[in-house]
Design a protein around this motif. Structure first.
Motif, short mmCIF file in Angstrom:
data_model
loop_
_atom_site.label_atom_id
_atom_site.label_comp_id
_atom_site.label_asym_id
_atom_site.label_seq_id
_atom_site.Cartn_x
_atom_site.Cartn_y
_atom_site.Cartn_z
N PHE A 42 0.85 -1.19 0.00
CA PHE A 42 0.00 0.00 0.00
C PHE A 42 0.89 1.24 0.00
CE2 PHE A 42 -3.24 -2.94 1.57
CZ PHE A 42 -4.40 -2.45 0.99
N ASN A 43 0.55 2.22 -0.84
CA ASN A 43 1.25 3.50 -0.84
C ASN A 43 0.27 4.60 -1.19
OD1 ASN A 43 1.06 3.71 -3.74
ND2 ASN A 43 2.79 2.26 -3.88
N LYS A 44 0.75 5.81 -1.31
CA LYS A 44 -0.15 6.94 -1.54
C LYS A 44 -0.78 6.91 -2.94
CE LYS A 44 3.61 10.06 -2.91
NZ LYS A 44 4.29 11.35 -2.60
N LEU A 68 -7.04 2.71 7.36
CA LEU A 68 -5.70 2.98 6.82
C LEU A 68 -5.23 4.41 7.04
CD1 LEU A 68 -6.06 1.09 3.42
CD2 LEU A 68 -4.43 0.51 5.21
N ALA A 69 -6.14 5.35 6.99
CA ALA A 69 -5.75 6.75 6.94
C ALA A 69 -4.89 7.22 8.12
CB ALA A 69 -7.00 7.63 6.80
N PRO A 70 -5.29 6.98 9.39
CA PRO A 70 -4.51 7.55 10.49
C PRO A 70 -3.07 7.05 10.56
CG PRO A 70 -6.66 6.82 11.24
CD PRO A 70 -6.48 6.27 9.88
N SER A 71 -2.87 5.75 10.41
CA SER A 71 -1.54 5.17 10.62
C SER A 71 -0.63 5.32 9.40
CB SER A 71 -1.66 3.69 10.99
OG SER A 71 -2.44 2.99 10.04
N THR A 72 -1.20 5.16 8.20
CA THR A 72 -0.38 5.24 6.98
C THR A 72 -0.22 6.66 6.48
OG1 THR A 72 -2.27 4.99 5.47
CG2 THR A 72 -1.23 2.96 6.29
N GLY A 73 -1.19 7.49 6.78
CA GLY A 73 -1.21 8.84 6.21
C GLY A 73 -1.78 8.87 4.81
N TYR A 74 -2.24 7.70 4.30
CA TYR A 74 -2.80 7.63 2.95
C TYR A 74 -4.31 7.71 3.01
CZ TYR A 74 1.74 5.25 2.33
OH TYR A 74 3.07 4.92 2.35
N TYR A 78 -10.32 6.74 -5.18
CA TYR A 78 -11.08 5.77 -5.95
C TYR A 78 -10.78 5.93 -7.43
CZ TYR A 78 -13.79 4.71 -1.74
OH TYR A 78 -14.17 4.31 -0.48
N ALA A 79 -10.86 4.82 -8.13
CA ALA A 79 -10.72 4.83 -9.59
C ALA A 79 -11.89 4.06 -10.19
CB ALA A 79 -9.41 4.20 -10.01
N LYS A 80 -12.29 4.43 -11.41
CA LYS A 80 -13.43 3.77 -12.05
C LYS A 80 -13.02 2.48 -12.76
CE LYS A 80 -16.23 7.92 -12.66
NZ LYS A 80 -16.96 8.79 -13.63
N SER A 81 -11.74 2.36 -13.10
CA SER A 81 -11.27 1.18 -13.81
C SER A 81 -9.95 0.73 -13.21
CB SER A 81 -11.11 1.49 -15.30
OG SER A 81 -10.19 2.55 -15.48
N GLN A 82 -9.43 -0.39 -13.72
CA GLN A 82 -8.23 -1.01 -13.19
C GLN A 82 -7.07 -0.01 -13.11
OE1 GLN A 82 -8.35 -4.35 -12.44
NE2 GLN A 82 -6.29 -4.38 -11.58
N ALA A 83 -6.39 -0.02 -11.98
CA ALA A 83 -5.21 0.81 -11.78
C ALA A 83 -4.01 -0.11 -11.52
CB ALA A 83 -5.42 1.77 -10.62
N LYS A 84 -2.79 0.45 -11.56
CA LYS A 84 -1.58 -0.36 -11.39
C LYS A 84 -1.47 -0.94 -9.98
CE LYS A 84 1.27 1.90 -14.90
NZ LYS A 84 2.53 2.66 -15.16
N ASN A 85 -1.80 -0.17 -9.01
CA ASN A 85 -1.68 -0.59 -7.61
C ASN A 85 -3.06 -0.40 -7.00
OD1 ASN A 85 -1.13 0.22 -4.57
ND2 ASN A 85 0.63 -1.01 -5.25
N ALA A 86 -3.87 -1.46 -7.01
CA ALA A 86 -5.29 -1.25 -6.72
C ALA A 86 -5.87 -2.33 -5.81
CB ALA A 86 -6.08 -1.21 -8.02
#
Length: 543
Positions: A42-44, A68-74, A78-86
């Motif tokens: 997981f990344n930003k 995820l938000a508080p600890s990771t900062g991320y 959302y994306a409507k279709s397939q993304a590289k890191n999803a």
């Protein structure tokens, strides 16, 4: 084709001699897990792709985003279709079980599929357990790589009912703790919270039509110290001389219900009857056979004053239950039915006359009449009742579900009568019992400890049942009675890690259970409990 693939993956998993509990410390253990090399990070830039407009699925995904938000900062977008890191989430009608899920983790994408939003949420909890324990932190952690080990997981629960109970009457726990308790249950895939709201020692739910319940009924003048019960001679009883009170407003209850719904947990309220009623009688004395005076119980045990079988009592209970049903959307309403002494009924002119006029042969049959009359009312509201196994006495209500707590006999009898059963035998499922040597433990119930290993070894389906009868065992439940638990921290100490063991009992197929493997996984999940500051019992970590 999906079914064939599912079966093949199970066969592949069974063929493996071992899985790595260090890499996959999932509790409860999944039905099928195939290890894969690599990790998803997981990344930003990670995106979420939700392939459905279902609002409940959106709720499940929002839980993960908020986690995820508080600890990771991320703050994952959302994306409507397939993304590289999803992270890809979709409903899949080919998955037959309501809470089953499919979870695929590769180094490029995570895919969660399920028939329902509840299944999606269970898959998210598995994903949560595979992430570093620091994910539970409420502030940003910069030194952690937010990785998840690659795997293909196909999973479903063994039992449809997986419950945990809490008595808030002997001791009261604020809404914030109830939410914390529910969150912990959700983490380990429980789906039901049984909220015990009324008792001899306090009435804890606001009822608008009967305001004295939350003024007089929620208050007791003092509390016994130590093991002083209704059987202890008066001269030996010791009290703290401190008033005790607490109740939930209806607005607080609505807030807790929503919190539970967001975690796909159903709350079943319990309103005790016809016994364990002193708090209600103290508020409204005309509900009792002697008409008082009564006082909210200051010690533990069983008391002879119970609800009288007057029509006015049933009107009161129907009014109360109407408000309860309006608050709680659960299919079930728990009406207690346990430990109801018959002495007052035996000596009550009204009760005895009522029995003669209605052809009721004895007081056990009168209790059965009482429960069946309440059941008819609850059924008329589109709901069903659950009761402790004493509701078998005198004849079981037609549509009742039985919680078998006095051993397994009540559950066996009810299943043979083709009634649904939730198993909760006291010697295994009562987490107010000692869990280790009493010499080294805070005051609790029992003499023989209910150890973590004993809970893990429990089998909810009695051998006495045929295959057809066994289908009526719909699950099991942990019960937590709070006579000797004054704080939420103490509740956590008594419940965890035993609740993890029962979670595996009720979710995982018995063929896949292994205590030594469970302990290895628990020791890693203990790090997660540490991050959440749970006051769990640590005996097993030092053995």
């Amino acid at each position: 084709m999906v079914v064939v693939c599912f079966l093949l993956s199970i066969e592949s998993n069974l063929a493996q001699s071992t899985l790595s509990p260090e890499r996959y410390p999932i509790i409860p253990k999944p039905l099928s897990l195939i290890e894969q090399k690599g990790d998803f990070i997981f990344n930003k830039e990670t995106k979420i792709v939700v392939k459905t407009s279902d609002e409940q699925v959106q709720k499940a995904v929002s839980f993960l985003v908020d986690l995820l938000a508080p600890s990771t900062g991320y703050k994952l977008g959302y994306a409507k279709s397939q993304a590289k890191n999803a992270l890809i989430v979709a409903l899949d009608p080919s998955i037959k079980s309501e809470e089953a899920y499919y979870l695929s983790i590769t180094d490029k994408a995570i895919t969660i599929r399920a028939k329902t939003a509840a299944g999606i949420f269970r898959g998210i909890q598995t994903l949560r357990q595979l992430m570093p324990a620091e994910i539970e932190q409420k502030q940003q952690v910069s030194s952690v790589k937010w990785s998840v080990p690659c795997a293909v997981i196909e999973d479903e629960p063994r039992f449809q009912y997986r419950g945990a109970h809490l008595d808030v009457c002997r001791h009261f726990f604020p809404p914030e703790f109830i939410k914390r308790y529910i969150n912990l249950l959700a983490l380990f895939k429980y789906n039901t919270f049984h909220w015990h709201l009324t008792e001899d020692q306090g009435w804890r739910i606001e009822i608008k039509k009967y305001p004295k319940l939350s003024t007089l009924g929620q208050w007791r003048k003092e509390t016994c110290v130590g093991r002083h019960t209704s059987r202890t001679p008066v001269m030996e009883r010791v009290y703290d001389n401190t008033p005790y009170e607490g109740f939930y407003t209806q607005e607080e209850i609505k807030d807790v219900i929503k919190y539970a719904q967001d975690r796909f947990i159903t709350i079943i309220p319990e309103i005790e009857m016809p016994g364990h009623a002193l708090a209600a009688l103290a508020a409204y004395p005309d509900l009792g056979c002697t008409k008082g005076p009564y006082e909210v119980a200051t010690r533990w045990g069983v008391f002879k004053d119970v609800f009288c079988t007057r029509d006015s009592t049933f009107i009161f209970l129907q009014d109360v239950l109407t408000e309860v049903i309006d608050l709680f959307p659960s299919k079930y309403i728990h009406i207690g039915g346990d430990e109801c002494p018959k002495l007052r009924w035996q000596n009550c002119f009204h009760c005895q006359t009522f029995m003669k006029e209605n052809g009721i042969k004895d007081e056990h049959a009168l209790q059965s009449y009482f429960i069946q009359r309440i059941e008819k009312f609850i059924n008329s509201k589109g709901r069903q009742i659950i009761g402790w196994d004493e509701i078998l006495e005198g004849g079981l209500a037609p549509n009742a579900t039985v919680m078998s707590w006095r051993g397994t006999e009540g559950g066996i009898a009810a299943a043979k009568q083709k009634h649904n059963v939730i198993m909760t035998p006291g010697d295994v499922c009562y987490f107010d019992y000692y869990q280790a040597d009493p010499k080294n433990e805070p005051m609790a119930i029992g003499k023989t400890p209910t150890t973590l290993e004993k809970v893990y070894a429990y089998e909810p389906i009695p051998q006495e049942l045929s295959a057809d009868e066994a289908k009526y065992i719909i699950g099991a439940q942990a019960n937590v009675w709070s006579e000797y638990m004054k704080t939420g921290s103490h509740v956590e100490y008594m419940v965890f890690p035993r609740a993890l063991a029962l979670a595996e009992v009720t979710w995982t197929s018995k063929e896949k259970k292994n205590y030594e493997d469970f302990i290895k996984r628990f020791k890693l999940q203990a790090l997660r409990l540490d991050q959440m500051k749970v006051n769990y019992a640590k005996h097993i970590l030092t053995d």
